[in-house]
Design an enzyme around this catalytic site. Structure first.
Site, PDB file in Angstrom:
ATOM      1  N   ASP A 187       4.013   3.673   9.802  1.00  0.00           N
ATOM      2  CA  ASP A 187       5.433   3.893   9.519  1.00  0.00           C
ATOM      3  C   ASP A 187       5.760   3.663   8.054  1.00  0.00           C
ATOM      4  OD1 ASP A 187       5.842   4.204  12.347  1.00  0.00           O
ATOM      5  OD2 ASP A 187       5.730   2.031  12.504  1.00  0.00           O
ATOM      6  N   GLY A 188       4.788   3.718   7.200  1.00  0.00           N
ATOM      7  CA  GLY A 188       5.011   3.507   5.780  1.00  0.00           C
ATOM      8  C   GLY A 188       3.766   2.923   5.146  1.00  0.00           C
ATOM      9  N   SER A 216       8.810   2.471   3.155  1.00  0.00           N
ATOM     10  CA  SER A 216       8.913   1.919   4.502  1.00  0.00           C
ATOM     11  C   SER A 216       9.888   2.788   5.273  1.00  0.00           C
ATOM     12  CB  SER A 216       9.394   0.467   4.458  1.00  0.00           C
ATOM     13  OG  SER A 216       9.547  -0.041   5.758  1.00  0.00           O
ATOM     14  N   ARG A 217       9.405   3.456   6.304  1.00  0.00           N
ATOM     15  CA  ARG A 217      10.213   4.476   6.971  1.00  0.00           C
ATOM     16  C   ARG A 217      11.214   3.901   7.965  1.00  0.00           C
ATOM     17  NH1 ARG A 217       4.879   6.710   7.076  1.00  0.00           N
ATOM     18  NH2 ARG A 217       4.645   8.293   5.463  1.00  0.00           N
ATOM     19  N   VAL A 218      10.974   2.719   8.478  1.00  0.00           N
ATOM     20  CA  VAL A 218      11.882   2.144   9.477  1.00  0.00           C
ATOM     21  C   VAL A 218      12.371   0.757   9.075  1.00  0.00           C
ATOM     22  CG1 VAL A 218      10.864   3.436  11.374  1.00  0.00           C
ATOM     23  CG2 VAL A 218       9.961   1.194  10.804  1.00  0.00           C
TER      24      VAL A 218
END
Length: 605
Positions: free
Chosen positions: A441-442, A466-468
């Site tokens: 997720d990143g 960082s996607r979330v």
């Protein structure tokens, strides 16, 4: 038997043979003559054939009776009872052996016929299944376990040996144990160093726990999960402000060799001291001295009580290195399912892929890109997919779906994965790095050029993301982080422009000086995590220009003094209450100005 008896027996045998020939010849001639005379009607022929067959059967029965009587006479004459008894005993012995094999069940056992490079090939084991554990019974009574990773249609099983295969030879018996790979779990494993099959290697004795955890486990489903909204504080200013991580996230740490990847992971573990978060450190293909150094750092800082180290060193078999991350994940899932928060670090998955490639090539599997087998993506995806944030027992599915944020954000166990990937000369487009980047997720990218310039940690903010994590970031630091990214982006642009040697105006010089101080402020030494409240104060000072009149070389001293004062119990308690939910600007400015006056009086800045 005398010569006369032998001649007598031979003459009798010849007489019997001649009798048979004459008799069957006579019968055949009669049948032919009868068939020759009666050829007019098919019905008559069938009737005649039926009657003749009946007559022939009657004659054959008589002949059999006559032949058996002659055989009995021959047995009496030549005393062949001894031969008959011997044959009978031999048949009974074969029946006993057959019943013995049925008891042992040849489908469940096998025999090794080849051992090569920690891979044993066995025949038998016709009912064994893939990924099932088997055991080798050595001559000295020792037992070594292995995992079945290859089966063919000819009853040959390829078994990866979990240990030293030097004691396994041809004809070594291998048996099924009817279990998938398991590891001992429970609270006894906290503060211990284990190998991938759950055996302690730290010299502190055996584990007393009886809990057996399956190493291979299906990842939680969608219904059991919930969104990532709870922050995981790493204690690293750069990461917590610009690349935040949430509980249940999968954040990749990627970079060249010797750029500080493991240091970022260790800082994250050290920052969990007192936070009731369990940490699992999985060392794959590392030197034993490196693992011992990590354990020493954790013990010196009194952070080893909630840490589990699973080690498969470079000298261990490839099968153990392949198994290590799954064993560590099983231990983390045990505490996650109990409602605890867990952080697991895989150091590193590049060596894990190399170990799997070695196993696959030895098992004659067809190689693909860069020599890796076709399912190398799957072994990492199924591992990292097990990281999740789970719903609490008292939390319904409607609460997760219809509420953006609630009191339940901090309820439920979580498993946060921090895999590490080593690149070669910063090539993130290689096979394994692109695989893991697409799974996670990143990523936090550490660059060798920044490391050589003295920037610690050497994180490249351009491709690190960082996607979330931003949805789980602290609201106060999230407000500061937006302007921080803008300030650093402007500084890098102005720095490239200033390298041309052109004259700069005052506003450009101000941005350059402020950017240099921000970069210096974000520098952080290894194994020195900083609390979230301390990060808030330092970032606020850097963005508000508090350090503008402070010499660049003295910023480190000023930072240390702020952290020293913030470590005071009463000051920290007040700030922890005020700054967790809201940024109190007046209080921070008053606190920092008083500190500047104190340091100026002592001529420290």
């Amino acid at each position: 038997m005398s010569q006369v008896d032998f001649i007598h027996f031979f003459l009798v045998l010849i007489w019997v043979i001649i009798f048979f020939i004459l008799w069957y010849g006579f019968v055949v001639v009669l049948i032919i003559l009868k068939y020759y005379k009666v050829m007019r009607s098919r019905v008559e022929i069938e009737k005649l054939l039926f009657n003749n067959v009946k007559q022939d059967e009657y004659l054959l029965k008589l002949l059999k009776i006559y032949f058996y009587s002659w055989i009995k006479e021959i047995v009496k004459i030549f005393n062949l009872n001894m031969i008959v008894n011997f044959t009978k005993n031999n048949i009974e012995g074969k029946n006993e052996k057959k019943s013995y094999v049925e008891v042992e069940n040849i489908n469940e056992i096998g025999f090794v016929f080849k051992v090569s490079d920690e891979i044993a090939y066995a025949r038998g084991l016709l009912k064994v299944q893939m990924s099932e554990m088997v055991k080798f019974n050595l001559k000295d009574g020792e037992v070594i376990y292995g995992i079945v990773n290859y089966l063919d249609n000819e009853g040959v099983a390829g078994i990866t040996v979990l240990g030293d295969s030097s004691g396994i030879t041809a004809q070594t018996v291998v048996e099924r144990v009817y279990i998938l790979p398991k590891i001992a779990g429970g609270y006894d494993v906290l503060g211990r160093i284990l190998n991938p099959i759950g055996e302690p290697i730290d010299g502190k004795g055996k584990l007393s726990s009886n809990d057996q955890l399956s190493i291979e486990k299906t990842a939680p489903g969608i219904i059991a999960r919930k969104p990532v909204r709870e922050p995981l504080e790493t204690g690293i200013k750069f990461i917590d402000s610009m690349i935040p991580i949430g509980c249940g996230q999968r954040e990749l740490i990627i970079g060249d060799k010797k750029t500080g990847k493991t240091a970022v992971a260790i800082d994250t573990i050290l920052n969990q001291k007192g936070n009731d978060i369990i940490c699992v450190y999985v060392a794959i293909g590392q030197k034993k001295s490196s693992v011992a150094r990590v354990a020493k750092v954790l013990r010196e800082r009194e952070s080893f009580d909630n840490v589990i180290i699973v080690s498969a060193s470079a000298s261990d078999a490839a099968a153990l290195q392949y198994l290590a991350p799954y064993s560590g994940c099983a231990l983390g899932e045990y505490f996650r399912d109990l409602g605890r928060k867990v952080v697991i670090i895989y150091d590193d998955l590049s060596k894990h892929a190399v170990a799997y490639r070695q196993m696959s090539l030895l098992l004659r599997r067809p190689p693909g890109r860069e020599g890796y087998p076709g399912d190398v993506f799957y072994i990492h995806s199924r591992l990292l997919e097990r990281a999740a944030k789970l719903r609490g027992e008292e939390e319904s599915f409607e609460d997760v779906v219809h509420k953006k944020s609630s009191v339940f954000d901090y309820v439920g166990g979580s498993l946060t994965a921090l895999p590490i990937i080593e690149t070669i000369q910063g090539d993130v487009s290689a096979y394994i790095p692109t695989n893991v980047i697409s799974i996670t997720d990143g990523q936090i990218f550490l660059e060798a050029s920044l490391f050589n310039r003295g920037i610690r940690p050497a994180i490249n903010p351009g491709i690190s993301v960082s996607r979330v994590g931003s949805s789980a970031q602290n609201k106060v630091i999230k407000k500061l982080a937006g302007s921080l990214k803008l300030e650093l982006a402007q500084y890098r642009e102005m720095e490239e422009f200033a390298r041309l040697g052109l004259s700069l105006d005052e506003s450009t010089m101000y941005l350059l000086e402020k950017g240099r101080r921000l970069v210096q402020l974000l520098n952080q030494t290894n194994y020195n995590p900083i609390n979230m409240i301390q990060q808030l104060v330092l970032l606020f000072c850097g963005l508000r220009g508090v350090f503008s009149d402070v010499n660049l070389d003295n910023i480190i001293i000023f930072e240390k003094k702020i952290i020293y004062l913030l470590n005071d119990v009463y000051v920290f308690t007040i700030l922890n209450v005020l700054l967790r939910t809201e940024l109190v600007v007046d209080f921070i400015m008053f606190f920092v100005n008083m500190l500047k006056i104190y340091l100026l009086v002592e001529n420290k800045i």
